[in-house]
Design an enzyme around this catalytic site. Sequence first.
Site, PDB file in Angstrom:
ATOM      1  N   ASP A 184       0.260  14.930   1.465  1.00 34.52           N
ATOM      2  CA  ASP A 184       1.569  14.328   1.200  1.00 34.52           C
ATOM      3  C   ASP A 184       2.512  15.425   0.711  1.00 34.52           C
ATOM      4  O   ASP A 184       3.245  15.251  -0.262  1.00 34.52           O
ATOM      5  CB  ASP A 184       1.442  13.218   0.157  1.00 34.52           C
ATOM      6  CG  ASP A 184       2.728  12.397   0.009  1.00 34.52           C
ATOM      7  OD1 ASP A 184       3.554  12.407   0.950  1.00 34.52           O
ATOM      8  OD2 ASP A 184       2.907  11.768  -1.049  1.00 34.52           O
ATOM      9  N   ASP A 202       1.277  15.626  -7.473  1.00 33.64           N
ATOM     10  CA  ASP A 202       1.022  14.383  -6.730  1.00 33.64           C
ATOM     11  C   ASP A 202      -0.020  14.555  -5.624  1.00 33.64           C
ATOM     12  O   ASP A 202       0.290  14.558  -4.437  1.00 33.64           O
ATOM     13  CB  ASP A 202       2.325  13.823  -6.149  1.00 33.64           C
ATOM     14  CG  ASP A 202       3.195  13.192  -7.213  1.00 33.64           C
ATOM     15  OD1 ASP A 202       2.782  13.202  -8.382  1.00 33.64           O
ATOM     16  OD2 ASP A 202       4.287  12.709  -6.890  1.00 33.64           O
TER      17      ASP A 202
END
Length: 284
Positions: A184, A202
């Site tokens: 991501d 993240d």
Amino acid sequence: MDIKEIIENEFSLIVNDIFVLGQGLDSIAYLVNHEYIFKRSKHDAARIRLKKEKQVLNYLKGKVTLQIPDIEYYSEEYGVCGYKEIKGDKLTPVIYKNMSDDEKDKLAQDIALFIKEMHSVPLPDIDELELYVIDDYKRDHDALKETIYDKIPDKSKKYIDDLYKRILNDKRISQYIRALCHNDLSCNHIIIQNNKAVGIIDFGDAAITDRDKDFVYLLEDSIQEIGREFGLKILEYYDHPDKAIPILKSDLNDEYYPIEQILGGQAIKSDDMYNKGLNKIINI
């Protein structure tokens, strides 16, 4: 319990101040005592991803040059983790535009090195970390047939069927090099200080999967991302053997987004997300 109670009761950390930094579909992020980031999962699937994220981050300690979250606090029961904030700003198109050419070039080099470092580590033995690209596409197609085919016109069904036929018959998609991927890697997950990359955050979608998945957002032309030129620089410094393939996959990722909205909306019971994707498919 609310997040303050969890932090104080579970981790014996006194909370002097706390505020919401932001939230997505899976979690809410808080800044605590101007020092720690705490993430709280919103649903069961996110709790499972948080556990895998913790395992991946622990595995990567000392294996990558840029800073990554170092989780000090974790509760599987509450789906909460905490780590010291990586100081800096999230990369944005505006910040990138105001960099010098040399700074842009160095940024591309640093991101390429980070990706290469991740892709070079031995694959970790973490339960359910591997994503099988073709199996995932097949499951998605079956799920769409079961849940929306009675709600969409024939032209939309044909579009979906043709899309999957194109995907499943393309060896550039089905045959790939497996690697540990961030999965991501968008610009807002890159932390910079003084126009230099200092950290990556993240890792909730981290997976063993097609290494090209780490380039799809970096190659994306949109108002949220830097743009294709930036991604191409990264591919160059990464020394990718066939740049046309990640470009193909980035374009496919854009085309596939309405399907992700439909299936993601169903999974987390978000009518807004589901309807946005469904309307795009109906109006194709």
